[in-house]
Design a protein around this motif. Sequence first.
Motif, PDB file in Angstrom:
ATOM      1  N   PHE A 217      11.714   3.376  -2.232  1.00 13.99           N
ATOM      2  CA  PHE A 217      10.625   3.043  -1.309  1.00 13.99           C
ATOM      3  C   PHE A 217       9.977   1.719  -1.715  1.00 13.99           C
ATOM      4  O   PHE A 217       9.769   0.827  -0.880  1.00 13.99           O
ATOM      5  CB  PHE A 217       9.585   4.167  -1.307  1.00 13.99           C
ATOM      6  CG  PHE A 217       8.305   3.828  -0.600  1.00 13.99           C
ATOM      7  CD1 PHE A 217       8.189   4.004   0.770  1.00 13.99           C
ATOM      8  CD2 PHE A 217       7.219   3.319  -1.310  1.00 13.99           C
ATOM      9  CE1 PHE A 217       7.011   3.682   1.431  1.00 13.99           C
ATOM     10  CE2 PHE A 217       6.042   2.995  -0.655  1.00 13.99           C
ATOM     11  CZ  PHE A 217       5.929   3.170   0.716  1.00 13.99           C
ATOM     12  N   SER A 218       9.663   1.584  -2.995  1.00 16.10           N
ATOM     13  CA  SER A 218       8.978   0.379  -3.471  1.00 16.10           C
ATOM     14  C   SER A 218       9.853  -0.865  -3.326  1.00 16.10           C
ATOM     15  O   SER A 218       9.357  -1.949  -2.979  1.00 16.10           O
ATOM     16  CB  SER A 218       8.565   0.558  -4.931  1.00 16.10           C
ATOM     17  OG  SER A 218       7.604   1.581  -5.053  1.00 16.10           O
ATOM     18  N   LYS A 219      11.140  -0.737  -3.587  1.00 12.98           N
ATOM     19  CA  LYS A 219      12.037  -1.886  -3.449  1.00 12.98           C
ATOM     20  C   LYS A 219      12.091  -2.373  -2.006  1.00 12.98           C
ATOM     21  O   LYS A 219      12.036  -3.580  -1.742  1.00 12.98           O
ATOM     22  CB  LYS A 219      13.440  -1.516  -3.944  1.00 12.98           C
ATOM     23  CG  LYS A 219      13.552  -1.390  -5.452  1.00 12.98           C
ATOM     24  CD  LYS A 219      14.979  -1.027  -5.880  1.00 12.98           C
ATOM     25  CE  LYS A 219      15.102  -0.952  -7.395  1.00 12.98           C
ATOM     26  NZ  LYS A 219      16.477  -0.623  -7.837  1.00 12.98           N
ATOM     27  N   VAL A 220      12.211  -1.439  -1.074  1.00 14.86           N
ATOM     28  CA  VAL A 220      12.242  -1.830   0.335  1.00 14.86           C
ATOM     29  C   VAL A 220      10.908  -2.449   0.741  1.00 14.86           C
ATOM     30  O   VAL A 220      10.860  -3.469   1.447  1.00 14.86           O
ATOM     31  CB  VAL A 220      12.572  -0.623   1.239  1.00 14.86           C
ATOM     32  CG1 VAL A 220      12.501  -1.019   2.715  1.00 14.86           C
ATOM     33  CG2 VAL A 220      13.958  -0.070   0.912  1.00 14.86           C
ATOM     34  N   LEU A 221       9.814  -1.844   0.286  1.00 18.01           N
ATOM     35  CA  LEU A 221       8.487  -2.359   0.622  1.00 18.01           C
ATOM     36  C   LEU A 221       8.328  -3.803   0.141  1.00 18.01           C
ATOM     37  O   LEU A 221       7.892  -4.684   0.897  1.00 18.01           O
ATOM     38  CB  LEU A 221       7.416  -1.468  -0.008  1.00 18.01           C
ATOM     39  CG  LEU A 221       5.962  -1.852   0.268  1.00 18.01           C
ATOM     40  CD1 LEU A 221       5.603  -1.604   1.724  1.00 18.01           C
ATOM     41  CD2 LEU A 221       5.009  -1.073  -0.653  1.00 18.01           C
TER      42      LEU A 221
END
Length: 350
Positions: A217-221
């Motif tokens: 999630f954090s990488k995509v964000l």
Amino acid sequence: MAANIPISPWWSAARYADTRPFLIARAAITRSVRAWFDTEGFAEVETGILQVSPGNEIHLHAPRTELVGPHGKRATRYLRTSPEFAAKKLLAAGETKIFEFARVFRDRERGDLHLPEFTMLEWYRAHAPYDALMADTVVVIAHAARASGIGRFSFRGRTADPFVEPELLTVAAAFERFAGIDLLATVVAGEGNRAALALAAQHKVRIADDDTWSDIFSKVLVEHIEPHLGQGRLTVLFEYPTPEAALARVKASDPRVAERFEVYACGVELANGFGELTDADEQRRRFHLAMDEKARRYGERYPLDEDFLAAVAHMPDASGVALGFDRLVMLASGAIRIDQVVWTPSSGDA
């Protein structure tokens, strides 16, 4: 040979003269924002920096110290990463509208947007929905821009007008628009389905074998969402998925999302707010899970603040927000690095 040329310290007359306009702007912004809180009937508080627990988030790291009592007894304490725990104890004690310009500390953080010691502007309203704090944040940012006289924020080629109506965007809509991912389809019973998100994001980011749902999630964000936020105007990103709820309550009408929001300008995160969780058992459960993951990743865990957990059970319904004041001043003054807007950088910092 150039590497051997000494760099002037920040307090040298020439270097200080370059940063002083930003610092004068900081003083004006501080006065303006403080006056707005006074007009709104908030009490300004000062809470303790030394804490039993600095916070229980996986990726936040706090400096540690030791107190020695008059008889030689030693006790571990941490420099706070946020005034949140103390502020919520004040809400439990009966305060209803409070704010603080809080000095906070974080290890492993240094860069154009990060300092190991910085100012966090944090405020809370009892008996107020979290969209009221969204509105507060937009007003505070506009006051900062007005106090500095700047018309538009500008940072790394991006601009944002702090005076126009902000963009309101759910996290799910942002993932669909900018990454083509149906994020909420990967949230089941309040938990993130790691395999489902990994499949959806496999062509978007590099995924390691030990990445959790939250890691992906954090990488995509960071790679696909944040660069598009706060373009031309502020963006309020809200309804974070439940696995990213932190200290926010789950939305009653949709258990896949939490009452959490962040505000962006020029791709820069300025604020993080919650409709505050008041279920002490659920907060304890989340903390234990976070500390288990912290121990797995970093080999350390922070203790729980039992006094804080007791206070959570006595808190009224409330909403709160933490705003990175130095980042706001940086954008509102036209600085290009966060260390240009602090009066005295931490020892050893350029």
